[in-house]
Design an enzyme around this catalytic site. Sequence first.
Site, short mmCIF file in Angstrom:
data_model
loop_
_atom_site.label_atom_id
_atom_site.label_comp_id
_atom_site.label_asym_id
_atom_site.label_seq_id
_atom_site.Cartn_x
_atom_site.Cartn_y
_atom_site.Cartn_z
N CYS B 130 0.84 -1.20 0.00
CA CYS B 130 0.00 0.00 0.00
C CYS B 130 0.87 1.25 0.00
CB CYS B 130 -0.92 0.06 1.21
SG CYS B 130 -1.92 1.57 1.17
N THR B 266 -10.82 -0.82 -10.06
CA THR B 266 -11.46 0.48 -10.30
C THR B 266 -12.66 0.39 -11.25
OG1 THR B 266 -9.34 1.51 -9.90
CG2 THR B 266 -10.93 2.82 -11.10
C1 LIG Z 1 -10.06 3.24 -3.81
C2 LIG Z 1 -9.07 2.11 -3.82
C3 LIG Z 1 -8.77 1.45 -2.62
C4 LIG Z 1 -7.84 0.40 -2.59
N1 LIG Z 1 -7.59 -0.25 -1.40
C5 LIG Z 1 -6.75 -1.32 -1.39
C6 LIG Z 1 -6.53 -2.07 -0.18
O1 LIG Z 1 -7.13 -1.80 0.87
N2 LIG Z 1 -5.65 -3.10 -0.21
C7 LIG Z 1 -4.99 -3.46 -1.37
O2 LIG Z 1 -4.24 -4.42 -1.34
N3 LIG Z 1 -5.20 -2.79 -2.52
C8 LIG Z 1 -6.06 -1.73 -2.55
N4 LIG Z 1 -6.27 -1.06 -3.75
C9 LIG Z 1 -5.56 -1.48 -4.97
C10 LIG Z 1 -6.42 -2.38 -5.84
O3 LIG Z 1 -6.76 -3.57 -5.16
C11 LIG Z 1 -5.71 -2.74 -7.15
O4 LIG Z 1 -4.52 -3.42 -6.85
C12 LIG Z 1 -5.38 -1.51 -7.98
O5 LIG Z 1 -6.41 -0.56 -7.90
C13 LIG Z 1 -5.11 -1.81 -9.44
O6 LIG Z 1 -6.22 -2.41 -10.08
P1 LIG Z 1 -7.33 -1.57 -10.92
O7 LIG Z 1 -6.61 -0.72 -11.91
O8 LIG Z 1 -8.20 -2.60 -11.53
O9 LIG Z 1 -8.07 -0.73 -9.92
C14 LIG Z 1 -7.19 0.01 -3.80
C15 LIG Z 1 -7.51 0.67 -4.98
C16 LIG Z 1 -8.43 1.70 -5.02
C17 LIG Z 1 -8.73 2.38 -6.33
#
Ligand SMILES: Cc1cc2nc3c(=O)[nH]c(=O)nc-3n(C[C@H](O)[C@H](O)[C@H](O)COP(=O)(O)O)c2cc1C
Lengths: 269, 302
Positions: B130, B266
Amino acid sequence: MAPHRSQVVAPLLRRESMGDAYHVLTFDVGRDLGAAPGQFLMVRGAEWGDAPLLPRPMSYLSGGPTPSILVKVVGEGTTRMARAEPGEPFSLVGPLGVPWRAPSPGRRPVLVAGGVGVAPLLFLARGLVAAGTRPVAIYGGRTKKDLPLDDDLALISDLHVTTEDGSRGQRGRVTDVLEALLAEDVEVFTCGPDRMMAAVADICARRDVPCEVSVETPMACGYGVCLGCPLPAAGGGYIYACTEGPCIDARRIDWNRPDHPPRAAGRAS
Amino acid sequence: MNRLATRIGALELKNPVLTASGTFGYGLEYDDFFDVATLGGICTKGLSREPRAGNPPERICETPASMLNAIGLANVGVEAFCRDKLPVLRERGVTVVANIFASSTDDFVAIAERLGGEPGVHALELNVSCPNVSHGGIEFGKDPKLAAQVTAAVRRAAKLPLWVKMSPEAGDIVAVAKACEGAGADALTAINTIRGMTIDVDTERQRLANRTGGFSGPALRPIALRIVWDLVGAVSIPVIGIGGISTWRDAVEFLLAGASAVQVGTASFADPCAAKKVLDGIAAHCERQGTSVAELIGRARR
Ligand SMILES: Cc1cc2nc3c(=O)[nH]c(=O)nc-3n(C[C@H](O)[C@H](O)[C@H](O)COP(=O)(O)O)c2cc1C
Ligand code: FES
């Protein structure tokens, strides 16, 4: 409990534009999703592709099978909405959030609107009038151009208008009128710019008048998942605008904490 | 035979589509939109030992075909999750991957032990990546030694399948991946967000209170795909692809690169039914091609 939320893809039925800045969009959903005044929906063009990416939170201006929203052009998403033509499909997710609380019997509702914040208050006012109460309304903007749908509000309320430049109504701010109108037996419902609502909440707190606000924050989801919509809560911590609001007792928000947006932006973490 | 089934170590998933941590709440928030039990699984919001309030606002903003978030791992805490959320998920038959976060190895172990004793948790996903909290998190995920140490400690603490979520900010992500594999990880998930920034020209300030935020969404996809490709080539445990997946075609790209499953993040904000549509699209693709997910995995490498 709020009715079930759902996602529908619905065509734009019509767009009524009031100059470049303000537009009413009406969608042809075909069935009533059960929105109550004060609730909102997440709106995104179904053909937007990868950008703009996120849906935009919009208060219901009206509900029923052809719900409408009032859009103020502030960025890319709202620009796209302002140019949408009838037939264009939109993804609508709603109804979301906490509606206005029911007016208290024996209290006279005073509606305080700033600019585009008029939308959920118009929806509320229509309900009040249908139930036999004609509300008092105070509607303010910077200039007369910042008072969309003022004629609609004038029809269903005892309306006081203020503009900062005096181009319509009383010169000054909504709070100037509010101070004079407040009595023991009123309750206030307000939606508008954050600083306006903070000032209204402050006056109401000092005069011990109930005040319900409809807050606005950035939102990615609209239903409690992204945690992107916090506001400082009175007594510490945060409230989430999409699930604990948008309509909420003004006393539950800390309007002056240093992390109250947008002033928090860019401060050291 | 189920064309869609995929295997992540000992854990068989009925299909390869999961939802990414932090973009799907605790799972039930999406139940009004579709039956979340139809997915291969859901990854919970990052759980910590104690509840966390998260960062001050603004926490999110939109960027081109992407967004930035600095939520700061706001969550209900592992106790409230086990008490309030898990029983319903279990009853609904949802495959639950608990994403966990801590700033010390001891806390990681405590959370893993707590979840290890709960029926209904199918795997743990260690968030050592994170970018939005000042202590721990990404520090573990950037350094092969630290990553291996946390992985090994959690490995000892819980019998559950153990996934480790990779940070694209690691200087040598392949070294971190191999270290985690060596320390007993059952799978790797990649990628978490990468830090970005945006400045409001009118206020001349960063838009996010945290100044930087994790970059996610469609614009992240080519970077994520390249990293998944590299990891699949470097380790022999399964890799689960994450990053900018919005449609079934995006998901199939990751499968072809060698990912054994994918997570939709997302995209669920843009369309609450995105994960379900990805799943239906993959099913239709396999049907049309007369193939299966197992056959698609890694096909672009051959
Ligand atoms: C609003 C938000 C909150 C997130 N919270 C976490 C989290 O608590 N733990 C984690 O491992 N990844 C978290 N992520 C990362 C996502 O799980 C993912 O790895 C990242 O967004 C890339 O994928 P995407 O482009 O499909 O969103 C978060 C992403 C977003 C956008
Ligand atoms: S907008 Fe996502 S949690 Fe409120």
